[in-house]
Design a protein around this motif. Structure first.
Motif, PDB file in Angstrom:
ATOM      1  N   PRO A   9      58.645 -21.798   8.095  1.00 26.06           N
ATOM      2  CA  PRO A   9      58.783 -22.607   6.878  1.00 26.06           C
ATOM      3  C   PRO A   9      57.554 -22.521   5.993  1.00 26.06           C
ATOM      4  O   PRO A   9      57.665 -22.541   4.766  1.00 26.06           O
ATOM      5  N   ALA A  10      56.357 -22.444   6.598  1.00 30.41           N
ATOM      6  CA  ALA A  10      55.144 -22.368   5.796  1.00 30.41           C
ATOM      7  C   ALA A  10      55.131 -21.101   4.949  1.00 30.41           C
ATOM      8  O   ALA A  10      54.706 -21.117   3.789  1.00 30.41           O
ATOM      9  N   ALA A  11      55.588 -19.998   5.520  1.00 32.31           N
ATOM     10  CA  ALA A  11      55.643 -18.746   4.765  1.00 32.31           C
ATOM     11  C   ALA A  11      56.611 -18.865   3.599  1.00 32.31           C
ATOM     12  O   ALA A  11      56.357 -18.372   2.496  1.00 32.31           O
ATOM     13  N   GLN A  12      57.731 -19.510   3.821  1.00 27.46           N
ATOM     14  CA  GLN A  12      58.693 -19.713   2.749  1.00 27.46           C
ATOM     15  C   GLN A  12      58.090 -20.555   1.626  1.00 27.46           C
ATOM     16  O   GLN A  12      58.326 -20.291   0.448  1.00 27.46           O
ATOM     17  N   GLY A  16      57.608 -19.246  -2.088  1.00 25.05           N
ATOM     18  CA  GLY A  16      58.288 -20.010  -3.132  1.00 25.05           C
ATOM     19  C   GLY A  16      57.342 -20.493  -4.213  1.00 25.05           C
ATOM     20  O   GLY A  16      57.634 -20.387  -5.405  1.00 25.05           O
ATOM     21  N   LEU A  17      56.183 -21.030  -3.801  1.00 30.12           N
ATOM     22  CA  LEU A  17      55.206 -21.494  -4.783  1.00 30.12           C
ATOM     23  C   LEU A  17      54.665 -20.343  -5.626  1.00 30.12           C
ATOM     24  O   LEU A  17      54.424 -20.497  -6.828  1.00 30.12           O
ATOM     25  N   VAL A  22      54.371 -17.540 -10.869  1.00 33.51           N
ATOM     26  CA  VAL A  22      54.564 -16.344 -11.703  1.00 33.51           C
ATOM     27  C   VAL A  22      55.615 -16.612 -12.779  1.00 33.51           C
ATOM     28  O   VAL A  22      55.463 -16.216 -13.944  1.00 33.51           O
ATOM     29  N   GLY A  23      56.687 -17.314 -12.391  1.00 37.31           N
ATOM     30  CA  GLY A  23      57.720 -17.646 -13.371  1.00 37.31           C
ATOM     31  C   GLY A  23      57.192 -18.514 -14.492  1.00 37.31           C
ATOM     32  O   GLY A  23      57.549 -18.320 -15.667  1.00 37.31           O
ATOM     33  N   ILE A  49      48.962 -13.650  -2.462  1.00 32.51           N
ATOM     34  CA  ILE A  49      50.012 -14.036  -1.512  1.00 32.51           C
ATOM     35  C   ILE A  49      49.779 -13.363  -0.166  1.00 32.51           C
ATOM     36  O   ILE A  49      49.878 -13.995   0.895  1.00 32.51           O
ATOM     37  N   ALA A  50      49.445 -12.069  -0.210  1.00 26.71           N
ATOM     38  CA  ALA A  50      49.210 -11.332   1.029  1.00 26.71           C
ATOM     39  C   ALA A  50      48.043 -11.943   1.806  1.00 26.71           C
ATOM     40  O   ALA A  50      48.105 -12.072   3.037  1.00 26.71           O
TER      41      ALA A  50
END
Length: 234
Positions: A9-12, A16-17, A22-23, A49-50
């Motif tokens: 979930p943390a990766a998601q 997502g953030l 970026v959006g 992100i990486a």
């Protein structure tokens, strides 16, 4: 052929953030609130992100250092591209060389400490575990240990091939993977059950192993493929 499901979930949340951020930048640029060339400024976000994902999944000091370096590099390049940080390549290039040197020194110290029993975070030592880093290069290894204990593999613009077909394990072992613009291939014995917990981001993770009747030997594969690929097969 089966592709892994994302179980972290943390990766998601991180992904997502990042997509939301970026959006919003694209939206503000289209509304005229920002004057940003997003075609140029987008790629440092990938490094950020990486870096965050690598730090979250690190099982060693080297892994944390690599994650921190990616995060710092992405942040500096993003700020430079946005015009917030006035710094040129005449400073960034030497700083990058210093960073590489520090990483090599830290990795050497880490290998020395790993020779002591108290330093190993896993139940196995030496040939029982794998801690591999391939940056702009290739790493190949065959492990025949009968008490494989897992490990960590990091690939950045490189490749890694790990052959475990002659190895064995007791119960469960965990391998953390991180592939950034690179590829990782793992071959496992036919009597191992593979539990895939991967999170691809602009990349792919593929698991095509056989399902043994006896599930007493299980290899848990966790990690991220960012603009790269991971393949697990017999």
């Amino acid at each position: 052929m089966r592709t892994g499901r994302q179980h972290n979930p943390a990766a998601q949340v991180v992904v997502g953030l990042a997509v939301i951020a970026v959006g919003m930048l694209f939206l503000f640029d289209n509304l005229g609130w920002l004057d940003v060339d997003m075609s140029v400024q987008f790629w440092p976000v990938v490094l950020i992100i990486a870096g965050v994902l690598k730090i979250m999944g690190a099982r060693s000091t080297n892994g944390s250092l690599i994650g921190g370096a990616l995060l710092l590099s992405g942040a500096v390049l993003l700020l430079k591209g946005l015009g917030i940080l006035a710094i040129g390549w005449n400073v960034l290039a030497p700083a990058a060389m210093i960073g590489v040197g520090l990483f090599v020194v830290a990795r050497s110290i880490g290998h020395r400490r790993a020779d002591t029993p108290s330093a190993m975070p896993l139940k196995g030592r030496g040939d029982d575990a794998v801690f591999a880093t391939a940056i702009l290069g290739a790493y190949k290894r065959r492990i025949t240990s009968q008490q494989f204990a897992g490990g960590e593999i990091t690939v950045i613009m490189g490749g890694c091939e790990l052959d475990l077909r002659e190895a064995s394990l007791e119960g469960e072992a965990v391998v953390n993977l991180f592939a950034l613009m690179g590829g990782i291939t793992i071959q496992v014995p036919v009597d191992w059950t593979v539990q895939l917990e991967g999170a691809p981001l602009l990349g792919g993770i593929e698991e095509s192993t056989l399902r043994p009747k006896d599930g007493s030997k299980r290899l848990v594969v966790r990690g991220y493929a960012i603009m790269g690929g991971v393949e697990i097969r017999n």
